[in-house]
Design a protein around this motif. Structure first.
Motif: not given
Length: 476
Positions: A37, A84, A82, A41, A23, A18-21
């Motif tokens: 990150v 990112i 996205y 995951k 960087s 996902g986006i949160e993973n």
């Protein structure tokens, strides 16, 4: 069935965590390169089986998804849809992003951490320069073909101007390298360019040649030619970046505009001329000498050995590690009789094995895929579709690739094949071998037919009709 690009992009983002993973994400010719990150995951096995994905590897701190020709459309979708950080939008922050993500692994993998950090820095610093070299390299090919079929054209003034232009990036190599290094370090590229330009300034060069010995603050200045050099520009740019950060921090804002540039350049110049530039030349020459020594020890087989192991270098994501020594090698010698021949012959061997697979398989769709991968490797110089989509997937054809690369590379080595320009590793690059063109032609023929014949003889477990992806892949 055509790949749905939007759907593929969406699944890739989801399966890397996902986006949160994420960087940072950038791309090269065939791969999306993520800085994650937490790479644990990512659902690597799912991604490997995903239609449209040729492979997944982890190397140089990057989670790399091999997409072949689909890489740019997928990257454009990610960049547009996205939120990112991407290489095109925030390239200057690339090294910093990697450092921040990996800092927690620093203690556990200290040596690996620093090796990967240096590799990323060199790769990012050289990218603008390499892009230019590919352009003038292709220009060299066109000029070589024109002069071959019309020899009198080499005396034409227009031809001469284009030929001079194709040599320009190498002469001004320190300036171009300084620009790329400064952008990577997030420092002012004008400072770096100015100092590197000083190394090439004709008046300085002439003065050093005439006097033989010059001093700066009483310290000797090495009389040397800095055109076609790599490390002096990189080392001086690192110094300038640190000085810039220091002086802009300690000088009051009201005086920064006047005093900071003065202090940065005044402090940097003697250090560069007396210490860093000479050390850069010495190190660069020794790097070249090491590869020349290895080549002499192994004899003509050196190209063959490198071509044979190149599939594993690609699978490990370590191919960019060779960009710096390859550039230094070509700049110092005026030719490359190791890296470029090996890379080209590996691609030819990948293509030959794919043709062997195409003639052997009974799966019409897979036959078409194998032929397309062969054309990509041989003509376009992009071998990942052949490596991940065909030869590694079937395993035994990879043996044919290694043997074909070894055979063709050994012939190239013993016959003295030399590339005189940096170009894409495809069959279209043959003209840059100039007076050794016959040697590389023999080597290409050998690489292709040896890998083709061995792949055909060894065979493989054929792909069933309608089966798009296999259920296993190389572990990350």
């Amino acid at each position: 069935m055509a790949v749905n690009m939007n759907e593929l992009a969406s699944i890739i983002i989801e399966k890397v965590g996902g986006i949160e993973n994420i960087s940072f994400v950038t791309h090269c010719v065939t791969r999306l390169r993520f800085i994650l990150v937490d790479k644990e995951k990512a659902d690597t096995m799912y991604l490997k089986k995903l239609d449209g994905v040729l492979g997944v590897v982890y190397g140089s701190g990057q989670y790399q998804i091999v997409l072949g020709a689909n890489v740019l459309p997928i990257f454009n979708i990610i960049e547009k849809e996205y939120d990112i950080n991407t290489g095109d939008n925030d390239n200057n922050n690339y090294i910093g992003k990697v450092e921040s993500v990996e800092s927690n692994e620093k203690a556990k993998k200290r040596l690996v951490y620093y090796i990967e950090k240096i590799t990323r820095f060199l790769s990012s610093s050289l990218t603008p320069f390499i892009t230019v070299l590919y352009g003038v390299g292709m220009l060299k090919i066109v000029l070589s073909l024109l002069s071959y079929f019309w020899p009198s054209l080499s005396n034409n003034s227009t031809y001469i101007m284009f030929n001079l232009f194709s040599e320009t990036p190498f002469y001004f190599m320190p300036i171009l390298i300084a620009y790329g290094s400064a952008k990577t370090l997030k420092s002012n590229p004008i400072f770096a360019i100015t100092v590197s330009a000083m190394l090439l300034y004709p008046n300085l060069t002439s003065l050093l040649e005439k006097s033989g010995t010059m001093t700066f603050f009483g310290l000797p200045v090495l009389s040397a030619s800095y055109s076609n050099t790599l490390l002096p520009a990189i080392m001086s740019t690192i110094l300038l970046a640190k000085l810039e950060k220091y002086f802009y921090k300690i000088i009051p804002p009201a005086l920064c505009t006047i005093l900071a540039p003065l202090c940065i350049l005044t402090v940097a110049l003697p250090i560069v001329l007396v210490v860093l530039a000479p050390i850069g030349i010495i190190i660069g020459n020794n790097v070249v000498n090491i590869f020349v020594w290895i080549s002499n020890i192994t004899g003509g087989i050196s190209i063959g050995l490198l071509a044979a192991v190149w599939p594993f270098i690609l699978m490990g994501g370590m191919n960019m590690l060779f960009v710096a020594p390859m550039t230094e090698f070509l700049a110092s010698n005026g030719y490359d009789n190791l890296f470029r021949p090996a890379w080209i012959l590996h691609n030819i061997a990948e293509g030959g094995a794919c043709i062997g697979v195409a003639l052997k398989t009974k799966n019409k769709k897979f036959r078409s895929d194998a032929i397309a991968a062969a054309v990509s490797a041989i003509v376009s110089g992009v071998s990942e579709p052949a490596l991940y989509g065909i030869n590694l997937r079937l395993k035994r054809p990879l043996i044919a690739v290694m043997i074909g690369g070894l055979a063709g590379g050994s012939i190239a080595g013993f016959l003295g094949a030399r590339a005189y320009a940096l170009v894409y590793s495809s069959i279209l690059s043959i003209p840059v071998f100039e007076d050794t063109i016959i040697a590389i032609i023999y080597a290409i023929v050998a690489s292709f037919f040896v890998s083709f014949i061995i792949a055909f003889i060894l065979g493989f477990d054929d792909i069933e009709e309608g089966l798009n992806k296999i259920n296993e892949g190389n572990d990350i």
